[in-house]
Design a protein around this motif. Structure first.
Motif, PDB file in Angstrom:
ATOM      1  N   PHE A 144       0.836  -1.206   0.000  1.00 33.79           N
ATOM      2  CA  PHE A 144       0.000   0.000   0.000  1.00 33.79           C
ATOM      3  C   PHE A 144       0.871   1.255   0.000  1.00 33.79           C
ATOM      4  O   PHE A 144       0.545   2.245  -0.665  1.00 33.79           O
ATOM      5  CB  PHE A 144      -0.920   0.003   1.232  1.00 33.79           C
ATOM      6  CG  PHE A 144      -1.875  -1.162   1.283  1.00 33.79           C
ATOM      7  CD1 PHE A 144      -2.335  -1.770   0.116  1.00 33.79           C
ATOM      8  CD2 PHE A 144      -2.322  -1.666   2.499  1.00 33.79           C
ATOM      9  CE1 PHE A 144      -3.206  -2.850   0.159  1.00 33.79           C
ATOM     10  CE2 PHE A 144      -3.200  -2.741   2.552  1.00 33.79           C
ATOM     11  CZ  PHE A 144      -3.635  -3.338   1.378  1.00 33.79           C
ATOM     12  N   LEU A 165       3.796   1.587  -1.354  1.00 38.94           N
ATOM     13  CA  LEU A 165       4.321   1.802  -2.703  1.00 38.94           C
ATOM     14  C   LEU A 165       3.245   2.368  -3.618  1.00 38.94           C
ATOM     15  O   LEU A 165       3.493   3.260  -4.436  1.00 38.94           O
ATOM     16  CB  LEU A 165       4.876   0.490  -3.269  1.00 38.94           C
ATOM     17  CG  LEU A 165       5.616   0.594  -4.595  1.00 38.94           C
ATOM     18  CD1 LEU A 165       6.702   1.656  -4.562  1.00 38.94           C
ATOM     19  CD2 LEU A 165       6.208  -0.743  -4.995  1.00 38.94           C
ATOM     20  N   GLY A 166       2.020   1.859  -3.487  1.00 41.80           N
ATOM     21  CA  GLY A 166       0.907   2.372  -4.282  1.00 41.80           C
ATOM     22  C   GLY A 166       0.652   3.839  -4.008  1.00 41.80           C
ATOM     23  O   GLY A 166       0.486   4.637  -4.930  1.00 41.80           O
ATOM     24  N   ALA A 167       0.661   4.209  -2.749  1.00 40.54           N
ATOM     25  CA  ALA A 167       0.436   5.608  -2.366  1.00 40.54           C
ATOM     26  C   ALA A 167       1.551   6.492  -2.907  1.00 40.54           C
ATOM     27  O   ALA A 167       1.314   7.590  -3.429  1.00 40.54           O
ATOM     28  CB  ALA A 167       0.352   5.712  -0.850  1.00 40.54           C
ATOM     29  N   TYR A 209       3.539   5.885  -5.536  1.00 37.74           N
ATOM     30  CA  TYR A 209       3.382   5.995  -6.983  1.00 37.74           C
ATOM     31  C   TYR A 209       2.299   7.008  -7.346  1.00 37.74           C
ATOM     32  O   TYR A 209       2.494   7.889  -8.181  1.00 37.74           O
ATOM     33  CB  TYR A 209       2.998   4.632  -7.560  1.00 37.74           C
ATOM     34  CG  TYR A 209       4.150   3.690  -7.814  1.00 37.74           C
ATOM     35  CD1 TYR A 209       5.472   4.091  -7.671  1.00 37.74           C
ATOM     36  CD2 TYR A 209       3.903   2.386  -8.228  1.00 37.74           C
ATOM     37  CE1 TYR A 209       6.512   3.210  -7.917  1.00 37.74           C
ATOM     38  CE2 TYR A 209       4.943   1.492  -8.474  1.00 37.74           C
ATOM     39  CZ  TYR A 209       6.241   1.902  -8.322  1.00 37.74           C
ATOM     40  OH  TYR A 209       7.260   1.039  -8.575  1.00 37.74           O
ATOM     41  N   TYR A 210       1.160   6.850  -6.696  1.00 37.92           N
ATOM     42  CA  TYR A 210       0.005   7.663  -7.082  1.00 37.92           C
ATOM     43  C   TYR A 210       0.258   9.138  -6.796  1.00 37.92           C
ATOM     44  O   TYR A 210      -0.185  10.013  -7.542  1.00 37.92           O
ATOM     45  CB  TYR A 210      -1.240   7.176  -6.357  1.00 37.92           C
ATOM     46  CG  TYR A 210      -2.524   7.763  -6.889  1.00 37.92           C
ATOM     47  CD1 TYR A 210      -2.833   7.714  -8.246  1.00 37.92           C
ATOM     48  CD2 TYR A 210      -3.435   8.375  -6.032  1.00 37.92           C
ATOM     49  CE1 TYR A 210      -4.005   8.251  -8.730  1.00 37.92           C
ATOM     50  CE2 TYR A 210      -4.628   8.906  -6.510  1.00 37.92           C
ATOM     51  CZ  TYR A 210      -4.897   8.844  -7.855  1.00 37.92           C
ATOM     52  OH  TYR A 210      -6.069   9.385  -8.332  1.00 37.92           O
ATOM     53  N   THR A 211       0.965   9.401  -5.715  1.00 39.94           N
ATOM     54  CA  THR A 211       1.273  10.787  -5.362  1.00 39.94           C
ATOM     55  C   THR A 211       2.176  11.422  -6.416  1.00 39.94           C
ATOM     56  O   THR A 211       2.011  12.594  -6.754  1.00 39.94           O
ATOM     57  CB  THR A 211       1.953  10.845  -3.985  1.00 39.94           C
ATOM     58  OG1 THR A 211       1.055  10.323  -3.009  1.00 39.94           O
ATOM     59  CG2 THR A 211       2.317  12.270  -3.617  1.00 39.94           C
ATOM     60  N   HIS A 260      -5.957  10.316  -0.398  1.00 42.32           N
ATOM     61  CA  HIS A 260      -5.199  10.197  -1.642  1.00 42.32           C
ATOM     62  C   HIS A 260      -4.323   8.939  -1.597  1.00 42.32           C
ATOM     63  O   HIS A 260      -4.258   8.181  -2.560  1.00 42.32           O
ATOM     64  CB  HIS A 260      -4.349  11.441  -1.829  1.00 42.32           C
ATOM     65  CG  HIS A 260      -3.690  11.548  -3.173  1.00 42.32           C
ATOM     66  ND1 HIS A 260      -4.393  11.826  -4.331  1.00 42.32           N
ATOM     67  CD2 HIS A 260      -2.398  11.408  -3.568  1.00 42.32           C
ATOM     68  CE1 HIS A 260      -3.554  11.855  -5.355  1.00 42.32           C
ATOM     69  NE2 HIS A 260      -2.343  11.600  -4.920  1.00 42.32           N
ATOM     70  N   PHE A 261      -3.677   8.741  -0.481  1.00 45.84           N
ATOM     71  CA  PHE A 261      -2.852   7.536  -0.321  1.00 45.84           C
ATOM     72  C   PHE A 261      -3.714   6.283  -0.408  1.00 45.84           C
ATOM     73  O   PHE A 261      -3.301   5.266  -0.988  1.00 45.84           O
ATOM     74  CB  PHE A 261      -2.124   7.569   1.024  1.00 45.84           C
ATOM     75  CG  PHE A 261      -1.188   8.734   1.180  1.00 45.84           C
ATOM     76  CD1 PHE A 261      -0.572   9.314   0.072  1.00 45.84           C
ATOM     77  CD2 PHE A 261      -0.911   9.270   2.431  1.00 45.84           C
ATOM     78  CE1 PHE A 261       0.288  10.403   0.201  1.00 45.84           C
ATOM     79  CE2 PHE A 261      -0.045  10.352   2.573  1.00 45.84           C
ATOM     80  CZ  PHE A 261       0.549  10.920   1.457  1.00 45.84           C
ATOM     81  N   LEU A 262      -4.893   6.365   0.150  1.00 44.42           N
ATOM     82  CA  LEU A 262      -5.818   5.225   0.071  1.00 44.42           C
ATOM     83  C   LEU A 262      -6.119   4.863  -1.376  1.00 44.42           C
ATOM     84  O   LEU A 262      -6.044   3.698  -1.772  1.00 44.42           O
ATOM     85  CB  LEU A 262      -7.123   5.559   0.815  1.00 44.42           C
ATOM     86  CG  LEU A 262      -8.345   4.695   0.493  1.00 44.42           C
ATOM     87  CD1 LEU A 262      -8.081   3.225   0.776  1.00 44.42           C
ATOM     88  CD2 LEU A 262      -9.571   5.174   1.269  1.00 44.42           C
ATOM     89  N   GLY A 309      -4.387   5.552  -4.001  1.00 44.34           N
ATOM     90  CA  GLY A 309      -3.183   5.011  -4.618  1.00 44.34           C
ATOM     91  C   GLY A 309      -2.965   3.552  -4.262  1.00 44.34           C
ATOM     92  O   GLY A 309      -2.654   2.727  -5.119  1.00 44.34           O
ATOM     93  N   ALA A 310      -3.135   3.238  -3.009  1.00 42.15           N
ATOM     94  CA  ALA A 310      -2.966   1.854  -2.556  1.00 42.15           C
ATOM     95  C   ALA A 310      -3.996   0.941  -3.221  1.00 42.15           C
ATOM     96  O   ALA A 310      -3.679  -0.168  -3.661  1.00 42.15           O
ATOM     97  CB  ALA A 310      -3.107   1.789  -1.039  1.00 42.15           C
ATOM     98  N   TYR A 352      -3.066   0.461  -6.918  1.00 41.82           N
ATOM     99  CA  TYR A 352      -1.883  -0.366  -7.098  1.00 41.82           C
ATOM    100  C   TYR A 352      -2.178  -1.831  -6.794  1.00 41.82           C
ATOM    101  O   TYR A 352      -1.638  -2.728  -7.442  1.00 41.82           O
ATOM    102  CB  TYR A 352      -0.754   0.149  -6.216  1.00 41.82           C
ATOM    103  CG  TYR A 352       0.594  -0.460  -6.532  1.00 41.82           C
ATOM    104  CD1 TYR A 352       1.090  -0.454  -7.831  1.00 41.82           C
ATOM    105  CD2 TYR A 352       1.370  -1.031  -5.539  1.00 41.82           C
ATOM    106  CE1 TYR A 352       2.321  -1.003  -8.122  1.00 41.82           C
ATOM    107  CE2 TYR A 352       2.609  -1.574  -5.822  1.00 41.82           C
ATOM    108  CZ  TYR A 352       3.074  -1.560  -7.119  1.00 41.82           C
ATOM    109  OH  TYR A 352       4.295  -2.115  -7.404  1.00 41.82           O
ATOM    110  N   THR A 353      -3.033  -2.056  -5.816  1.00 41.15           N
ATOM    111  CA  THR A 353      -3.397  -3.433  -5.475  1.00 41.15           C
ATOM    112  C   THR A 353      -4.145  -4.100  -6.620  1.00 41.15           C
ATOM    113  O   THR A 353      -3.945  -5.287  -6.897  1.00 41.15           O
ATOM    114  CB  THR A 353      -4.259  -3.444  -4.204  1.00 41.15           C
ATOM    115  OG1 THR A 353      -3.510  -2.877  -3.126  1.00 41.15           O
ATOM    116  CG2 THR A 353      -4.679  -4.864  -3.845  1.00 41.15           C
ATOM    117  N   LEU A 398      -6.636  -3.569   3.375  1.00 42.59           N
ATOM    118  CA  LEU A 398      -6.622  -2.154   3.004  1.00 42.59           C
ATOM    119  C   LEU A 398      -7.411  -1.317   4.006  1.00 42.59           C
ATOM    120  O   LEU A 398      -6.965  -0.239   4.431  1.00 42.59           O
ATOM    121  CB  LEU A 398      -7.209  -2.001   1.590  1.00 42.59           C
ATOM    122  CG  LEU A 398      -7.135  -0.624   0.929  1.00 42.59           C
ATOM    123  CD1 LEU A 398      -5.728  -0.061   0.962  1.00 42.59           C
ATOM    124  CD2 LEU A 398      -7.639  -0.702  -0.511  1.00 42.59           C
TER     125      LEU A 398
END
Lengths: 240, 240
Positions: A172, A174-176, A178-180, B171-173, B175-176, B179-180, B207
DNA sequence: TGATCTTTTGTACGATAGTACAAATATGGT
DNA sequence: ACCATATTTGTACTATCGTACAAAAGATCA
């Protein structure tokens, strides 16, 4: 004699190979791999399309070279920071230091390439979203070791959390991350201008703070036998 | 007579328009927009390339139609779940319910399309990574209202956290979440097979758990005057 | 059935893609 | 100055792209 060196001739002249790499990096990371043509890259670098073929043979080869250029330095930096973080005594502080050691090289430069850290991380984000094969292979080979090292380090500072939970939560993270980097303007928009999503310092602090807390969350499995009730109620509604 | 109905003829015959939409959705969401040709889509749908032009005029039009198809139902579902969540009394439970209301429709279907929820969310993830213009416009128009509603609801259940922090963490949510859905196999790989990244139920639980904790983290600004020390030490090392 | 409208097919056009390759040019050692 | 090598340029080839469009096929109802 004195260092003639047929390749990488020190500095002086504008190095076409570098210019192409930089242009490709920028274009790929903002538009994706397939949306960018070799001609686009050549034009942005002030070069001829043939030069790209000369230096990198294929478009895939160019992408591969970008990865090779950045992976080493970024992982090295992460290792250094991780080693330092592991020496922090206090477990809470150590966890934060570890997370910071993971996040920081992704935003700032991993080598002497200017601003290359964030750009390359953005590139990785886009490639992973597109399911790019070249990137997929490199990533699995190059980053999994680092990922495991971080997961283990975090696990050591949170011994009561199962390793799988750490894996999920670092995923999670890493996803956050990336998205940021991919969509910073969304933060600015949603916060009505009072926060700048593109400010790396701010993004890092927010991300570290949130992530540390997420790692510290109690494990999902077989814990907290109470509490469950209200959540279950909602969940049943969800699934009709 | 008995129900002739010129469009959507009940069931019997395969509906070409739907087949094209489904094929496009699947292909776009796994390979990106530019990597997929109209011919690829037509072939996957068992149709003729000309049919795509007939039903959707352009490739962009096809993408637009996919968004139109899903945005309404998914946001409706989110609204319903959010309303229910807001009625939860206990603040802790309410926060979890709100997060679940946001996450769940992104994984499960938002309408009667089979398994469409996760697929469409994956599509949005890929489009946002590629910086697709068509998607960018639709997203800002359609999802920002929903995002604000969730941010406000979370803010109400966490009054002591500044709104900007909530924006960052949601926002981080997202993204996570993205990505998942984009790279589930990475979780399986890193957890050495003992966790399945593609299992929606597991992913949702992990999550939600992690995200709730991240929202509850103390604000970054002007708080915790102590503690700072160790983190600052590491940070100075980072920046040479 | 025949007329009318919708949908599908087949094909073609111009643009652009990645890449190959020969010619031109620049570079560095002798 | 000369040569050998490295690099850059210009151009061309083939494949594939998105899309247009006429003809064929299918559906609907008087």
């Amino acid at each position: 004699m004195v260092r003639k060196s047929p390749k990488v001739a020190g500095a002086r002249k504008p190095n076409m190979r570098e210019a192409i790499l930089a242009a490709a990096e920028e274009l790929f990371s903002t538009n994706g791999f397939n949306a960018v043509s070799v001609r686009d890259i050549a034009q942005a670098a002030g070069a001829n399309p043939g030069s790209v073929t000369y230096h990198f043979e294929t478009k895939d080869g160019l992408l591969l070279e970008i990865y090779k250029r950045h992976c080493g330095p970024m992982n090295l930096r992460r290792s250094e920071l991780l080693s330092a973080a592991k020496r922090v005594r206090d477990l809470q502080d150590r966890l934060e230091a570890i997370v910071r050691a993971y996040v920081l090289p992704a935003f700032t430069s991993g080598s002497d390439l200017a601003g290359g850290g964030a750009r390359f991380t953005r590139l990785r984000a886009v490639m992973s979203a597109e399911g790019n094969e070249v990137a997929r292979k490199i990533i699995a080979q190059t980053f999994d070791d680092t990922s495991h090292a971080f997961i283990d380090a975090i696990h050591e500072s949170l011994p009561h959390i199962p390793r799988n939970e750490i894996v999920w939560r670092s995923h999670f993270l890493l996803g956050a991350l990336y998205y940021t980097l991919v969509t910073p303007e969304r933060v600015s928009r949603l916060s009505r201008g009072s926060a700048d999503g593109a400010d790396p310092g701010l993004a890092i602090e927010e991300l570290v703070r949130a992530t540390v807390a997420s790692f510290q969350a109690p494990p999902s499995d077989s814990t907290a036998p109470a509490r469950r009730k209200a959540a279950a109620t909602i969940k049943n509604q969800d699934e009709r």
